[in-house]
Design a protein around this motif. Structure first.
Motif, PDB file in Angstrom:
ATOM      1  N   ALA A  96       0.748  -1.257   0.078  1.00  0.00           N
ATOM      2  CA  ALA A  96      -0.237   0.063   0.159  1.00  0.00           C
ATOM      3  C   ALA A  96       0.847   1.226  -0.083  1.00  0.00           C
ATOM      4  CB  ALA A  96      -0.701  -0.058   1.903  1.00  0.00           C
ATOM      5  N   MET A  97       1.642   1.022   0.558  1.00  0.00           N
ATOM      6  CA  MET A  97       2.478   2.546   0.695  1.00  0.00           C
ATOM      7  C   MET A  97       3.339   2.963  -0.416  1.00  0.00           C
ATOM      8  SD  MET A  97       2.945   4.417   3.747  1.00  0.00           S
ATOM      9  CE  MET A  97       4.188   4.446   3.385  1.00  0.00           C
ATOM     10  N   SER A  98       4.383   1.504  -1.525  1.00  0.00           N
ATOM     11  CA  SER A  98       4.566   1.800  -2.397  1.00  0.00           C
ATOM     12  C   SER A  98       4.044   2.024  -3.395  1.00  0.00           C
ATOM     13  CB  SER A  98       5.200   0.725  -2.753  1.00  0.00           C
ATOM     14  OG  SER A  98       4.367  -0.388  -3.471  1.00  0.00           O
ATOM     15  N   LEU A  99       2.654   2.490  -3.442  1.00  0.00           N
ATOM     16  CA  LEU A  99       1.365   2.086  -4.237  1.00  0.00           C
ATOM     17  C   LEU A  99       1.151   4.012  -4.243  1.00  0.00           C
ATOM     18  CD1 LEU A  99      -0.745  -0.530  -4.335  1.00  0.00           C
ATOM     19  CD2 LEU A  99       0.348   0.589  -6.730  1.00  0.00           C
ATOM     20  N   LEU A 100       1.400   4.712  -2.685  1.00  0.00           N
ATOM     21  CA  LEU A 100       0.465   5.868  -2.894  1.00  0.00           C
ATOM     22  C   LEU A 100       1.838   6.611  -2.682  1.00  0.00           C
ATOM     23  CD1 LEU A 100      -0.819   4.257   0.847  1.00  0.00           C
ATOM     24  CD2 LEU A 100      -2.526   6.360  -1.194  1.00  0.00           C
ATOM     25  N   LEU A 101       3.181   5.982  -2.226  1.00  0.00           N
ATOM     26  CA  LEU A 101       4.009   7.343  -2.643  1.00  0.00           C
ATOM     27  C   LEU A 101       4.463   7.478  -3.945  1.00  0.00           C
ATOM     28  CD1 LEU A 101       6.516   5.551  -0.100  1.00  0.00           C
ATOM     29  CD2 LEU A 101       5.545   8.019   0.532  1.00  0.00           C
ATOM     30  N   GLY A 102       3.725   6.031  -4.690  1.00  0.00           N
ATOM     31  CA  GLY A 102       3.806   6.144  -6.454  1.00  0.00           C
ATOM     32  C   GLY A 102       2.777   6.793  -6.640  1.00  0.00           C
ATOM     33  N   GLY A 126       2.515   9.979  -5.621  1.00  0.00           N
ATOM     34  CA  GLY A 126       2.799  11.023  -5.287  1.00  0.00           C
ATOM     35  C   GLY A 126       2.107  12.148  -3.720  1.00  0.00           C
ATOM     36  N   LEU A 127       1.676  10.811  -3.085  1.00  0.00           N
ATOM     37  CA  LEU A 127       0.689  11.931  -1.767  1.00  0.00           C
ATOM     38  C   LEU A 127       1.701  12.009  -0.973  1.00  0.00           C
ATOM     39  CD1 LEU A 127      -2.270  11.859  -1.099  1.00  0.00           C
ATOM     40  CD2 LEU A 127      -2.229   9.583   0.249  1.00  0.00           C
ATOM     41  N   PRO A 128       1.863  13.091  -0.251  1.00  0.00           N
ATOM     42  CA  PRO A 128       2.747  13.004   1.263  1.00  0.00           C
ATOM     43  C   PRO A 128       2.659  11.960   2.370  1.00  0.00           C
ATOM     44  CG  PRO A 128       0.935  14.554   0.838  1.00  0.00           C
ATOM     45  CD  PRO A 128       0.857  13.657  -0.265  1.00  0.00           C
ATOM     46  N   VAL A 129       3.965  12.192   2.584  1.00  0.00           N
ATOM     47  CA  VAL A 129       4.096  10.803   3.868  1.00  0.00           C
ATOM     48  C   VAL A 129       3.376  10.135   4.788  1.00  0.00           C
ATOM     49  CG1 VAL A 129       5.831   9.713   5.313  1.00  0.00           C
ATOM     50  CG2 VAL A 129       6.903  10.586   3.037  1.00  0.00           C
ATOM     51  N   THR A 130       2.880  11.240   5.480  1.00  0.00           N
ATOM     52  CA  THR A 130       1.237  11.525   6.000  1.00  0.00           C
ATOM     53  C   THR A 130      -0.321  10.842   5.778  1.00  0.00           C
ATOM     54  OG1 THR A 130       1.220  13.510   6.468  1.00  0.00           O
ATOM     55  CG2 THR A 130       2.759  13.168   8.088  1.00  0.00           C
ATOM     56  N   ASN A 131      -0.082  11.332   4.765  1.00  0.00           N
ATOM     57  CA  ASN A 131      -0.983  10.696   4.186  1.00  0.00           C
ATOM     58  C   ASN A 131      -1.367   8.940   3.697  1.00  0.00           C
ATOM     59  OD1 ASN A 131      -2.334  13.484   4.351  1.00  0.00           O
ATOM     60  ND2 ASN A 131      -2.138  14.034   2.376  1.00  0.00           N
ATOM     61  N   CYS A 132       0.004   9.249   3.268  1.00  0.00           N
ATOM     62  CA  CYS A 132       0.361   8.169   2.762  1.00  0.00           C
ATOM     63  C   CYS A 132       0.094   6.624   3.775  1.00  0.00           C
ATOM     64  CB  CYS A 132       1.926   7.791   2.555  1.00  0.00           C
ATOM     65  SG  CYS A 132       1.537   8.504   0.676  1.00  0.00           S
ATOM     66  N   ILE A 133       0.880   7.256   5.085  1.00  0.00           N
ATOM     67  CA  ILE A 133       1.076   6.236   5.995  1.00  0.00           C
ATOM     68  C   ILE A 133      -0.509   5.799   6.602  1.00  0.00           C
ATOM     69  CG2 ILE A 133       0.992   5.886   8.814  1.00  0.00           C
ATOM     70  CD1 ILE A 133       4.208   7.376   7.558  1.00  0.00           C
TER      71      ILE A 133
END
Length: 284
Positions: free
Chosen positions: A156-162, A164-171
């Motif tokens: 999920a984190m790899s998809l979210l970071l890809g 362009g979402l900020p790290v806090t929103n990704c987590i």
């Protein structure tokens, strides 16, 4: 799609929204397809592996219950009428069978009531947090469960970071698909540390939910600026480990079930045979 939340998972809806906003919907849909395909394969393998032991256990318990309610009490009564002296072990077993036979309806009502009561209690958030915390502590089971959590979080984190979402929103988004209220609560606390300027590695380390190897890999990815790529690779490795661990767990469960049933059936046989030996001795 948002009008059909009962069909589409929340994670998929958020990712589609990000894809539309960023103009990368095609790429995200391909990655989501790969993500859900792998999750489905892992889930099916675990379910298939556990199906056989569960069927054997349930069938055996139903058969034993039938024997204890219908057959064994009559058999032991016949032995008593023949003048056999029942040993203490057999008397205890007969009492158990008789109690089960006379109160079967009450026991069924209590079991159904307990089922509905537990179903109601489990829905409470505080209870869910306690249960989810113990999932990470139960021996043997926790090894498989922690792998599932790590696999889902990494993918999920790899998809979210890809996207362009900020790290806090990704987590925050990734924590919602883990289906574990305890970990979700811990990860939300880590967001405070990240917003205060701490690294992702230190924030996750403070949560005490991920193993040191996972945290070390996250640290390397963060410092090298390749966190998305490394998490994607880590998810693939975790998926392979998860499949191997599931197979090992099944290899443990099958003999454990057989051993449990063997001990239980052995006690039944001994309880029945002891008075027979007493009758034979009396005839001698």
């Amino acid at each position: 799609m948002n009008n059909f939340k009962n069909i589409y998972p929340d994670f998929l809806l958020k990712m589609v929204y990000l894809g539309e906003e960023s103009g990368t919907l095609e790429t995200i849909l391909v990655e989501l397809s790969d993500y859900y395909e792998k999750q489905d394969k892992i889930g099916k393998k675990i379910t298939t592996a556990l199906t056989y032991p569960i069927i054997v256990l349930m069938t055996s318990l139903l058969s034993i219950s039938f024997l204890m309610i219908k057959i064994i009490p009559q058999f032991l009564k016949t032995l008593t009428d023949l003048g056999g002296q029942l040993p203490v072990m057999t008397k205890v077993f007969l009492l158990l069978c008789t109690t089960l036979q006379k109160n079967i309806l009450l026991i069924l009502i209590l079991c159904i009531s307990l089922f509905f009561f537990l179903s109601y209690i489990i829905k409470k958030r505080k209870v869910q947090i306690i249960i989810d915390e113990y999932k990470l502590k139960v021996p043997i089971i926790n090894l498989l469960y922690s792998k599932i959590i790590m696999c889902r979080f990494s993918r999920a984190m790899s998809l979210l970071l890809g996207s362009g979402l900020p790290v806090t929103n990704c987590i925050e988004t990734a924590s919602g698909i883990l289906e574990n209220k305890f970990i979700e609560q811990k990860l939300k606390v880590s967001l405070i540390d990240i917003n205060e300027g701490k690294s992702i590695y230190n924030a996750l380390k403070k949560c005490q939910i991920f193993n040191p190897i996972f945290l070390s890999i996250v640290n390397v990815g963060e410092e090298s600026g390749r966190l998305e790529e490394i998490l994607k690779k880590l998810a693939e490795i975790s998926e392979n480990d998860l499949q191997e661990n599931a197979q090992k767990l099944v290899k443990f469960i099958e003999p454990a079930v057989i051993l449990f049933l063997s001990v239980f059936i052995g006690l039944i046989i001994v309880s029945i045979m002891l008075p027979i030996f007493n009758i034979i001795d009396g005839l001698g």
